[in-house]
Design a protein around this motif. Structure first.
Motif, mmCIF file in Angstrom:
data_model
loop_
_atom_site.group_PDB
_atom_site.id
_atom_site.type_symbol
_atom_site.label_atom_id
_atom_site.label_comp_id
_atom_site.label_asym_id
_atom_site.label_seq_id
_atom_site.Cartn_x
_atom_site.Cartn_y
_atom_site.Cartn_z
ATOM 1 N N LEU A 25 0.830 -1.188 0.000
ATOM 2 C CA LEU A 25 0.000 0.000 0.000
ATOM 3 C C LEU A 25 0.869 1.242 0.000
ATOM 4 O O LEU A 25 0.614 2.191 -0.719
ATOM 5 C CB LEU A 25 -0.941 0.011 1.212
ATOM 6 C CG LEU A 25 -1.893 1.201 1.293
ATOM 7 C CD1 LEU A 25 -2.766 1.281 0.047
ATOM 8 C CD2 LEU A 25 -2.766 1.087 2.519
ATOM 9 N N THR B 239 0.965 4.201 -3.166
ATOM 10 C CA THR B 239 0.648 5.605 -3.002
ATOM 11 C C THR B 239 1.786 6.509 -3.435
ATOM 12 O O THR B 239 1.573 7.677 -3.663
ATOM 13 C CB THR B 239 0.271 5.909 -1.542
ATOM 14 O OG1 THR B 239 1.346 5.524 -0.702
ATOM 15 C CG2 THR B 239 -0.990 5.177 -1.148
ATOM 16 N N GLU C 9 -1.114 12.805 3.898
ATOM 17 C CA GLU C 9 -0.707 11.538 4.494
ATOM 18 C C GLU C 9 -1.503 11.312 5.771
ATOM 19 O O GLU C 9 -1.676 12.227 6.571
ATOM 20 C CB GLU C 9 0.793 11.584 4.797
ATOM 21 C CG GLU C 9 1.358 10.266 5.242
ATOM 22 C CD GLU C 9 2.873 10.339 5.362
ATOM 23 O OE1 GLU C 9 3.547 10.297 4.310
ATOM 24 O OE2 GLU C 9 3.351 10.448 6.494
ATOM 25 N N LEU D 149 -7.174 1.546 -3.243
ATOM 26 C CA LEU D 149 -5.789 1.716 -2.806
ATOM 27 C C LEU D 149 -5.139 0.404 -2.375
ATOM 28 O O LEU D 149 -3.921 0.301 -2.371
ATOM 29 C CB LEU D 149 -5.709 2.745 -1.677
ATOM 30 C CG LEU D 149 -6.072 4.173 -2.069
ATOM 31 C CD1 LEU D 149 -5.929 5.106 -0.869
ATOM 32 C CD2 LEU D 149 -5.230 4.667 -3.224
ATOM 33 N N VAL E 191 -1.034 5.969 4.600
ATOM 34 C CA VAL E 191 -1.576 6.170 3.254
ATOM 35 C C VAL E 191 -1.212 7.578 2.810
ATOM 36 O O VAL E 191 -1.360 8.528 3.575
ATOM 37 C CB VAL E 191 -3.113 6.005 3.247
ATOM 38 C CG1 VAL E 191 -3.684 6.298 1.868
ATOM 39 C CG2 VAL E 191 -3.507 4.612 3.706
#
Length: 112
Positions: A17, A21, A30, A58, A72
């Motif tokens: 992940l 990103t 973030e 995502l 993330v």
């Protein structure tokens, strides 16, 4: 040994992940995503609150195990803080939360 394998899968999902990103830029947002449920999340969508459709998944083929968290980064170039969030779990259930100000909180926790 079986639990160790699950740990590696969880670590791979977390690393995947972060890689999806991309690197953080000045305008990137973030936040920490925490799965506080008893099942793995298999899909996670983040879309600006003013957008009618869900943007890309995502997790994209990976998953976030129950009780785990990941950082993330939203690098969409938009200058917005308010997003709609949707999580799909391995058992088919979904959780949706609209209008979350991710700039103010810096985190999002999925609950059952």
């Amino acid at each position: 040994m079986r639990n160790f394998g699950k740990y590696l899968i969880a670590l791979a999902a977390t690393c995947g992940l972060a890689a999806i990103t991309g690197p953080a830029m000045a305008d990137d947002l973030e936040f920490t995503l925490t799965n506080a449920t008893s099942v793995s999340a298999t899909e996670f969508y983040v879309s600006p609150a003013n957008v009618d459709d869900w943007e890309s998944n995502l997790l994209d083929g990976k998953y976030l195990p129950a009780g785990n968290e990941v950082t993330v980064t939203i690098g969409d170039g938009r200058r917005t803080c308010t997003y709609d969030l949707k999580t799909v779990f391995e058992d088919g259930r979904t959780a949706q939360n609209d209008g979350v100000d991710l700039c103010q909180t810096g985190k999002y926790t999925v609950h059952e």
